[in-house]
Design a protein around this motif. Structure first.
Motif, PDB file in Angstrom:
ATOM      1  N   ILE A 162     -34.225  71.442   7.089  1.00 46.07           N
ATOM      2  CA  ILE A 162     -34.935  71.713   5.832  1.00 46.07           C
ATOM      3  C   ILE A 162     -36.122  70.772   5.673  1.00 46.07           C
ATOM      4  O   ILE A 162     -37.202  71.167   5.213  1.00 46.07           O
ATOM      5  CB  ILE A 162     -33.971  71.580   4.635  1.00 46.07           C
ATOM      6  CG1 ILE A 162     -32.942  72.714   4.659  1.00 46.07           C
ATOM      7  CG2 ILE A 162     -34.738  71.585   3.312  1.00 46.07           C
ATOM      8  CD1 ILE A 162     -31.874  72.603   3.598  1.00 46.07           C
ATOM      9  N   TYR A 163     -35.941  69.532   6.077  1.00 45.00           N
ATOM     10  CA  TYR A 163     -37.037  68.561   5.962  1.00 45.00           C
ATOM     11  C   TYR A 163     -38.207  68.947   6.883  1.00 45.00           C
ATOM     12  O   TYR A 163     -39.370  68.891   6.474  1.00 45.00           O
ATOM     13  CB  TYR A 163     -36.537  67.158   6.309  1.00 45.00           C
ATOM     14  CG  TYR A 163     -37.611  66.098   6.173  1.00 45.00           C
ATOM     15  CD1 TYR A 163     -38.124  65.773   4.922  1.00 45.00           C
ATOM     16  CD2 TYR A 163     -38.118  65.447   7.300  1.00 45.00           C
ATOM     17  CE1 TYR A 163     -39.115  64.822   4.790  1.00 45.00           C
ATOM     18  CE2 TYR A 163     -39.101  64.491   7.169  1.00 45.00           C
ATOM     19  CZ  TYR A 163     -39.595  64.178   5.919  1.00 45.00           C
ATOM     20  OH  TYR A 163     -40.591  63.239   5.795  1.00 45.00           O
ATOM     21  N   VAL A 209     -28.591  70.463   8.928  1.00 45.77           N
ATOM     22  CA  VAL A 209     -29.242  71.330   7.945  1.00 45.77           C
ATOM     23  C   VAL A 209     -30.275  70.545   7.146  1.00 45.77           C
ATOM     24  O   VAL A 209     -31.397  71.019   6.910  1.00 45.77           O
ATOM     25  CB  VAL A 209     -28.196  71.960   7.002  1.00 45.77           C
ATOM     26  CG1 VAL A 209     -28.873  72.604   5.795  1.00 45.77           C
ATOM     27  CG2 VAL A 209     -27.370  73.001   7.749  1.00 45.77           C
ATOM     28  N   ILE A 210     -29.912  69.336   6.734  1.00 51.63           N
ATOM     29  CA  ILE A 210     -30.854  68.496   5.982  1.00 51.63           C
ATOM     30  C   ILE A 210     -32.099  68.224   6.819  1.00 51.63           C
ATOM     31  O   ILE A 210     -33.232  68.316   6.325  1.00 51.63           O
ATOM     32  CB  ILE A 210     -30.180  67.166   5.578  1.00 51.63           C
ATOM     33  CG1 ILE A 210     -29.076  67.437   4.558  1.00 51.63           C
ATOM     34  CG2 ILE A 210     -31.202  66.197   4.997  1.00 51.63           C
ATOM     35  CD1 ILE A 210     -28.253  66.213   4.223  1.00 51.63           C
ATOM     36  N   GLY A 215     -37.843  73.687  12.045  1.00 49.58           N
ATOM     37  CA  GLY A 215     -36.954  73.539  10.898  1.00 49.58           C
ATOM     38  C   GLY A 215     -36.049  74.744  10.728  1.00 49.58           C
ATOM     39  O   GLY A 215     -34.837  74.600  10.537  1.00 49.58           O
ATOM     40  N   VAL A 216     -36.643  75.939  10.817  1.00 47.21           N
ATOM     41  CA  VAL A 216     -35.847  77.169  10.690  1.00 47.21           C
ATOM     42  C   VAL A 216     -34.825  77.260  11.814  1.00 47.21           C
ATOM     43  O   VAL A 216     -33.650  77.600  11.584  1.00 47.21           O
ATOM     44  CB  VAL A 216     -36.772  78.411  10.709  1.00 47.21           C
ATOM     45  CG1 VAL A 216     -35.953  79.700  10.781  1.00 47.21           C
ATOM     46  CG2 VAL A 216     -37.666  78.422   9.481  1.00 47.21           C
ATOM     47  N   LEU A 252     -38.893  71.956   7.926  1.00 46.57           N
ATOM     48  CA  LEU A 252     -39.466  73.162   7.325  1.00 46.57           C
ATOM     49  C   LEU A 252     -40.380  72.792   6.166  1.00 46.57           C
ATOM     50  O   LEU A 252     -41.479  73.351   6.013  1.00 46.57           O
ATOM     51  CB  LEU A 252     -38.345  74.085   6.850  1.00 46.57           C
ATOM     52  CG  LEU A 252     -38.774  75.396   6.170  1.00 46.57           C
ATOM     53  CD1 LEU A 252     -39.601  76.249   7.121  1.00 46.57           C
ATOM     54  CD2 LEU A 252     -37.538  76.167   5.702  1.00 46.57           C
ATOM     55  N   TYR A 253     -39.937  71.843   5.349  1.00 43.98           N
ATOM     56  CA  TYR A 253     -40.751  71.372   4.224  1.00 43.98           C
ATOM     57  C   TYR A 253     -42.080  70.793   4.713  1.00 43.98           C
ATOM     58  O   TYR A 253     -43.145  71.105   4.151  1.00 43.98           O
ATOM     59  CB  TYR A 253     -39.968  70.322   3.432  1.00 43.98           C
ATOM     60  CG  TYR A 253     -40.830  69.437   2.555  1.00 43.98           C
ATOM     61  CD1 TYR A 253     -41.362  69.919   1.363  1.00 43.98           C
ATOM     62  CD2 TYR A 253     -41.111  68.127   2.939  1.00 43.98           C
ATOM     63  CE1 TYR A 253     -42.148  69.109   0.564  1.00 43.98           C
ATOM     64  CE2 TYR A 253     -41.904  67.317   2.147  1.00 43.98           C
ATOM     65  CZ  TYR A 253     -42.426  67.808   0.960  1.00 43.98           C
ATOM     66  OH  TYR A 253     -43.228  66.995   0.186  1.00 43.98           O
ATOM     67  N   VAL A 271     -31.891  74.782  11.192  1.00 47.49           N
ATOM     68  CA  VAL A 271     -30.975  75.252  10.152  1.00 47.49           C
ATOM     69  C   VAL A 271     -30.148  76.422  10.664  1.00 47.49           C
ATOM     70  O   VAL A 271     -28.938  76.499  10.434  1.00 47.49           O
ATOM     71  CB  VAL A 271     -31.761  75.662   8.891  1.00 47.49           C
ATOM     72  CG1 VAL A 271     -30.835  76.318   7.867  1.00 47.49           C
ATOM     73  CG2 VAL A 271     -32.445  74.448   8.265  1.00 47.49           C
TER      74      VAL A 271
END
Length: 207
Positions: free
Chosen positions: A80-81, A76-77, A199-200, A83-84, A203
């Protein structure tokens, strides 16, 4: 390790390096700004592979295999990274500043550093790299120990880095040869969107 086994491992690493993944798209994204940021992202990813090699050689990565919670959390981390990074790139592009750090020579160094950090973190937060080492390395080792596992991890990271450096140089030259702002804009948008989508997806798969 015998020579045939070593050559088999190298062949496997070459095949894996040619398979697109999050690190590949990350390198392509930074290569849009020039070869140096792309190469820096490739070097960061390779260093991330070395980190995983050390973790696996030390036996810590076994926790990821045994703990679904730890695996999902790290995944997940990482998602998210990614995606960021994708959203950040898309917002920068919308402002007409696809890589604002490249405006000045001093900030150019900052862009290279941020590319290296992005490559490093993207690989470190990808638990699949650790599980790959954990599952594959013992198949090529008569005796699994810290030095042997780390050596094979270094070989895999070096091959992956070489492939991504070539990709970064080729992509940067292709953008330079095109010299068409619209084409470059589309490439930047596409690479940023792919990072965000990865990223999506990461996650979502962890959930």
């Amino acid at each position: 390790m015998s020579l045939p086994l070593l050559l088999s491992f190298i062949g496997l690493c070459v095949l894996l390096a040619l398979t697109p993944g999050p690190d590949t798209f990350l390198v392509l994204r930074f290569s849009m700004a020039g070869p140096r940021p792309g190469i820096a992202a490739a070097a960061g990813s390779a260093c991330g592979g070395i980190v995983w090699a050390v973790v696996v050689a030390a036996g810590v990565a076994t926790l990821l295999e045994q703990s679904a919670t730890a695996y999902r959390s790290l995944k997940v981390i990482g998602g998210i990274y990614l995606l960021y990074l994708g959203i950040r790139a898309l917002l920068a592009h919308r402002k007409g500043l696809a890589e604002p750090e490249l405006e000045q020579s001093g900030a150019r160094v900052s862009s290279v550093r941020s590319a290296f950090a992005a490559g490093l973190l993207s690989c470190v937060f990808n638990p699949k790299v650790g599980l790959f080492y954990l599952a594959v390395l013992p198949q090529f080792l008569a005796q699994v120990n810290f030095v042997n596992a780390l050596t094979l991890g270094a070989i895999e990271s070096t091959i992956a880095a070489a492939e991504m450096v070539l990709l970064a140089v080729a992509a940067a030259r292709a953008v330079t040869l095109l010299r068409r702002p619209k084409v470059r804009d589309r490439l930047e948008q596409a690479s940023a969107a792919i990072l965000a989508a990865l990223g999506v997806g990461t996650v979502a798969s962890a959930a």
